[in-house]
Write a protein that holds these residues in place. Structure first.
Motif, PDB file in Angstrom:
ATOM      1  N   GLU A 534       0.883  -1.429   0.060  1.00 31.79           N
ATOM      2  CA  GLU A 534       0.159  -0.419  -0.325  1.00 31.79           C
ATOM      3  C   GLU A 534       1.266   1.350  -0.229  1.00 31.79           C
ATOM      4  N   LYS A 535       2.508   0.954   0.839  1.00 32.77           N
ATOM      5  CA  LYS A 535       2.411   2.479   0.482  1.00 32.77           C
ATOM      6  C   LYS A 535       3.174   2.561  -0.868  1.00 32.77           C
ATOM      7  N   MET A 536       3.921   1.753  -1.274  1.00 29.91           N
ATOM      8  CA  MET A 536       4.394   1.707  -2.401  1.00 29.91           C
ATOM      9  C   MET A 536       3.355   2.068  -3.986  1.00 29.91           C
ATOM     10  N   ARG A 537       1.951   1.469  -3.517  1.00 29.00           N
ATOM     11  CA  ARG A 537       1.408   2.202  -4.388  1.00 29.00           C
ATOM     12  C   ARG A 537       1.153   3.687  -3.961  1.00 29.00           C
ATOM     13  N   ARG A 538       0.562   4.109  -3.058  1.00 31.95           N
ATOM     14  CA  ARG A 538       1.107   5.612  -3.077  1.00 31.95           C
ATOM     15  C   ARG A 538       1.917   6.800  -3.380  1.00 31.95           C
ATOM     16  N   GLY A 539       3.365   5.334  -3.557  1.00 33.22           N
ATOM     17  CA  GLY A 539       4.190   6.669  -4.089  1.00 33.22           C
ATOM     18  C   GLY A 539       5.147   7.075  -2.747  1.00 33.22           C
ATOM     19  N   GLU A 540       5.080   6.292  -1.275  1.00 34.30           N
ATOM     20  CA  GLU A 540       5.497   6.860  -0.367  1.00 34.30           C
ATOM     21  C   GLU A 540       7.508   5.825  -0.130  1.00 34.30           C
ATOM     22  N   ILE A 541       6.973   5.284  -0.793  1.00 30.44           N
ATOM     23  CA  ILE A 541       8.075   4.417  -1.000  1.00 30.44           C
ATOM     24  C   ILE A 541       8.834   3.558  -2.291  1.00 30.44           C
ATOM     25  N   ASN A 542       9.671   3.256  -2.466  1.00 31.83           N
ATOM     26  CA  ASN A 542       9.810   1.999  -3.655  1.00 31.83           C
ATOM     27  C   ASN A 542      10.036   1.017  -2.901  1.00 31.83           C
ATOM     28  N   ARG A 543      10.568   0.213  -4.551  1.00 36.55           N
ATOM     29  CA  ARG A 543      11.570  -0.970  -4.032  1.00 36.55           C
ATOM     30  C   ARG A 543      12.944  -0.534  -3.427  1.00 36.55           C
ATOM     31  N   ASP A 544      13.803  -0.097  -3.946  1.00 32.73           N
ATOM     32  CA  ASP A 544      14.528   0.406  -3.186  1.00 32.73           C
ATOM     33  C   ASP A 544      14.906   1.503  -2.013  1.00 32.73           C
ATOM     34  N   SER A 545      13.366   1.652  -1.450  1.00 29.03           N
ATOM     35  CA  SER A 545      13.628   2.223  -0.193  1.00 29.03           C
ATOM     36  C   SER A 545      14.369   1.627   0.705  1.00 29.03           C
ATOM     37  N   LEU A 546      14.840   2.172   2.079  1.00 25.52           N
ATOM     38  CA  LEU A 546      15.085   1.313   3.638  1.00 25.52           C
ATOM     39  C   LEU A 546      14.060   2.000   4.326  1.00 25.52           C
ATOM     40  N   VAL A 547      13.816   0.686   5.069  1.00 23.39           N
ATOM     41  CA  VAL A 547      12.446   1.012   6.236  1.00 23.39           C
ATOM     42  C   VAL A 547      12.685  -0.072   7.073  1.00 23.39           C
ATOM     43  N   SER A 548      12.072   0.563   7.812  1.00 18.22           N
ATOM     44  CA  SER A 548      12.268  -0.635   9.584  1.00 18.22           C
ATOM     45  C   SER A 548      11.319   0.062  10.158  1.00 18.22           C
ATOM     46  N   LEU A 549      10.428  -1.558  11.206  1.00 19.26           N
ATOM     47  CA  LEU A 549       9.236  -1.209  12.194  1.00 19.26           C
ATOM     48  C   LEU A 549       9.440  -0.533  13.125  1.00 19.26           C
ATOM     49  N   GLN A 550       8.243  -0.011  13.442  1.00 14.66           N
ATOM     50  CA  GLN A 550       8.301   1.276  14.703  1.00 14.66           C
ATOM     51  C   GLN A 550       6.220   0.119  15.378  1.00 14.66           C
ATOM     52  N   GLY A 551       6.828  -0.493  16.203  1.00 12.94           N
ATOM     53  CA  GLY A 551       5.331  -0.933  16.561  1.00 12.94           C
ATOM     54  C   GLY A 551       4.600  -2.088  15.699  1.00 12.94           C
ATOM     55  N   ASP A 552       3.582  -1.515  15.151  1.00 13.35           N
ATOM     56  CA  ASP A 552       3.594  -2.521  13.805  1.00 13.35           C
ATOM     57  C   ASP A 552       3.272  -1.381  12.431  1.00 13.35           C
ATOM     58  N   VAL A 553       4.192  -0.591  12.399  1.00 11.08           N
ATOM     59  CA  VAL A 553       4.047   0.624  11.531  1.00 11.08           C
ATOM     60  C   VAL A 553       5.401   0.508  10.548  1.00 11.08           C
ATOM     61  N   ILE A 554       4.928   0.895   9.282  1.00 11.51           N
ATOM     62  CA  ILE A 554       6.371   0.426   8.429  1.00 11.51           C
ATOM     63  C   ILE A 554       6.602   2.641   8.246  1.00 11.51           C
ATOM     64  N   ILE A 555       8.362   2.896   8.220  1.00  8.12           N
ATOM     65  CA  ILE A 555       8.753   4.488   8.504  1.00  8.12           C
ATOM     66  C   ILE A 555       9.634   4.225   7.479  1.00  8.12           C
ATOM     67  N   ARG A 556       9.555   5.037   6.595  1.00  7.86           N
ATOM     68  CA  ARG A 556      11.019   5.092   5.884  1.00  7.86           C
ATOM     69  C   ARG A 556      12.232   5.020   6.831  1.00  7.86           C
ATOM     70  N   ALA A 557      13.566   4.534   6.512  1.00  7.84           N
ATOM     71  CA  ALA A 557      14.445   4.238   6.674  1.00  7.84           C
ATOM     72  C   ALA A 557      15.725   5.580   6.588  1.00  7.84           C
ATOM     73  N   SER A 558      16.304   6.058   7.232  1.00  8.39           N
ATOM     74  CA  SER A 558      18.259   6.668   6.300  1.00  8.39           C
ATOM     75  C   SER A 558      19.171   5.110   6.109  1.00  8.39           C
ATOM     76  N   ASN A 559      20.210   5.255   5.561  1.00  9.20           N
ATOM     77  CA  ASN A 559      21.274   4.254   5.720  1.00  9.20           C
ATOM     78  C   ASN A 559      22.234   4.739   6.432  1.00  9.20           C
ATOM     79  N   ALA A 560      21.767   4.660   7.977  1.00 10.56           N
ATOM     80  CA  ALA A 560      23.000   5.119   8.763  1.00 10.56           C
ATOM     81  C   ALA A 560      24.588   4.640   8.082  1.00 10.56           C
ATOM     82  N   TRP A 561      24.424   3.014   7.981  1.00 10.04           N
ATOM     83  CA  TRP A 561      26.103   2.505   7.828  1.00 10.04           C
ATOM     84  C   TRP A 561      26.092   2.106   6.337  1.00 10.04           C
ATOM     85  N   ALA A 562      25.656   3.212   5.572  1.00  7.28           N
ATOM     86  CA  ALA A 562      26.898   2.934   4.383  1.00  7.28           C
ATOM     87  C   ALA A 562      27.954   2.647   4.296  1.00  7.28           C
TER      88      ALA A 562
END
Length: 562
Positions: A534-562
């Motif tokens: 659903e987040k991909m359908r709404r354009g909030e993320i794409n296949r290359d996005s980094l995400v994490s989980l807070q509780g039951d909610v998926i949030i966008r994350a940054s690549n802090a360890w690249a």
């Protein structure tokens, strides 16, 4: 040597043993006490002290019980021996017998004129007696429900019946990568053994009551459990009564060892071989080892006593590995099938499972269950499976290859995943947050769990479960959407296949101690999959996005360890 000379030598060895014991050199002390008993085999103190060494060496609780019991038989007034016997019985999860031994321990003290040390020890034993009685009263008032057992329901819904219905089509199409083969194979083995056990009868003769039955029942039950522990189920409320009678019958027939620990058995086997040969020793040794395996399994799955279970598995494995090396040139037809590599591998798998449960249960209180030792056991499995066949040659090989080659490989990789996950959590707690090192450990856990999943057929419940574990490790840090979706899509396809067989299995419906079964966790994963899409359908993320989980909610994350 005169009797007084013998006593003097025993006393000297005892003193040396005591000195080693105070330095925690249990191996040295055990050997000194053993040597002393050769000079004075009626000395209750020596048996009692050797029992303490046995416990210090983490050897069989059954062996500890045997040595303590020998001490009480030699000296019924020996309070310390009764105390150690009580501890051994408690360790074997027999609170009723522990209460009896603690009562004998308290009763063995003099009625009056106790020394300060005796008074202190008596008060300690009285406290232990009260605790044992409280535990026994609680068990009688609140019987524990067996864990991990399939509850009987409509026969067609049971996993092995569903599996049997699938086999004709699988055979016609030549599909071997299905857990149906293992489920059916183990159930047929279990059913044959159970039917034979039910033929046993208590009969009364002119010489008194006796039990008449068929041999080989314990062999059939253990063969089934080693191939797939999930086959264990109780369809008769008298199962344990029947099994205990059957075990006593087979012990009488084979002259198996009953009250001996692994060390005593390893000492006595060569002696019996010289006197009686393999035809006598083979069935006795087989039943001894198989009896330990069954005792371990029942302690774990019926009594939730994994510490005692681990002890019996360890005893079985010690004897098997010892005999495998010592009698490596003796044909299996002589020494018995328990020394086959696949049988020993099955025992290793059961022991590893028990060890991981013990580690999880005792990690904060008992450091003897080491995470590193768990990893070493998994690596040992992987090392011995290098070069082992992974593809069957005939239909008869299907279940065998899965149960004794691919499933143990999967288990070993899953333990590696568990290891890296635990290390990541510990390090995360130390550094109070994510770091490059923590993320790398979670990535190793993800890879190991994914490797574990790949060892199983897609309709085996471990397949989506270990993908779930891989997913959880990924959520603990950050994950790339396309990687998460790859796991979730594989899980989605597998769940449909798994439910065809395991929908009403114990793991699928409920976990240990009434925790949610696999299905609850996997359904939550499918909800997260929907959220990602659903987040991909709404354009909030794409296949290359980094995400994490807070509780039951998926949030966008940054690549802090690249």
């Amino acid at each position: 040597m005169s009797s007084s000379g013998q006593s003097s030598e025993a006393s000297r060895l005892k003193t040396e043993g005591n000195s080693l014991f105070t330095r925690n050199d249990f191996t040295g002390a055990y050997e000194k006490y053993t040597e002393a008993l050769k000079h004075d085999d009626k000395n209750a103190v020596l048996y009692c002290n050797r029992a303490a060494c046995s416990l210090g060496l983490n050897r069989s609780v059954a062996s500890y019980k045997t040595l303590s019991s020998q001490a009480t038989q030699l000296d019924p007034a020996y309070t310390k021996a009764w105390g150690r016997l009580a501890n051994a019985r408690a360790g074997l999860n027999r609170p009723d017998q522990a209460v009896e031994a603690w009562e004998r321990a308290v009763g063995a003290f003099p009625a009056e004129n106790l020394t300060a040390a005796q008074q202190k020890q008596k008060e300690q034993y009285q406290g232990e007696l009260a605790a044992a009685k409280a535990k026994l009263d609680d068990l009688l008032a609140h019987p524990r429900e067996p864990q991990g057992i399939v509850r009987l329901q409509d026969g067609d819904q049971l996993p092995w019946n569903r599996a049997a219905a699938m086999l004709p089509e699988l055979q016609r199409t030549g599909v071997w990568a299905s857990s149906a083969w293992v489920a059916d194979y183990t159930y047929q083995e279990w059913k044959r053994a159970l039917s034979a056990m039910k033929e046993g009868r208590v009969m009364h003769t002119s010489r008194g009551a006796g039990y008449f039955g068929r041999q080989g029942v314990v062999e059939g039950l253990t063969n089934a459990i080693i191939a797939d522990p999930r086959v264990f189920h109780i369809s008769d409320q008298d199962f344990l009564t029947m099994y205990n009678r059957q075990m006593m019958f087979e012990i009488a027939q084979t002259k198996a060892w009953t009250e001996n620990g692994s060390r005593d058995v390893m000492k006595q086997v060569p002696e019996r071989l010289r006197a009686e040969g393999w035809d006598v020793v083979r069935p006795a040794l087989s039943l001894t080892v198989r009896g330990w395996i069954m005792r371990a399994f029942l302690e774990d799955n019926l009594k939730n006593n994994v510490v005692t279970a681990l002890d019996f598995y360890t005893s079985a494995l010690e004897v098997l590995q010892w005999g495998q090396e010592l009698y490596k040139d003796v044909p299996f037809s002589e020494k018995g099938q328990i020394f086959q590599p696949t049988f020993i591998r099955g025992v290793k798998s059961l022991r590893l499972d028990a060890f991981m449960k013990a580690y999880t249960k005792e990690r904060s209180a008992n450091p003897k269950y080491s995470l590193d030792e768990l990893l070493a056991g998994a690596q040992e499995l992987l090392d011995e499976l290098v070069g082992a066949p992974t593809q069957p040659q005939t239909v008869d090989d299907y279940a065998f290859i899965l149960a004794f080659h691919r499933y143990p490989t999967g288990q070993a990789h899953a333990i590696r995943g568990f290891y890296y996950n635990e290390k990541a959590r510990a390090l995360r707690g130390t550094v109070q947050g994510l770091s490059r090192a923590v993320v790398d450990l979670y990535l190793e856990a993800t890879k190991a769990y994914t490797e574990a999943s790949a060892c199983y057929p897609p309709d085996e419940e471990s397949y989506p479960w270990y993908l779930h574990c891989a997913l959880q490790a990924m959520w603990e840090s950050v994950g790339q959407v396309k990687c998460l979706l790859a796991l979730l899509d594989s899980m989605k396809k597998s769940i449909v296949l798994v439910k065809r067989i395991w929908e009403f299995g114990a793991n699928w419906t409920s976990g240990p101690n009434s925790t949610p079964g696999f299905v609850v966790h996997l359904e939550k994963d499918m909800m997260l999959r929907d959220q990602l899409l659903e987040k991909m359908r709404r354009g909030e993320i794409n296949r290359d996005s980094l995400v994490s989980l807070q509780g039951d909610v998926i949030i966008r994350a940054s690549n802090a360890w690249a």
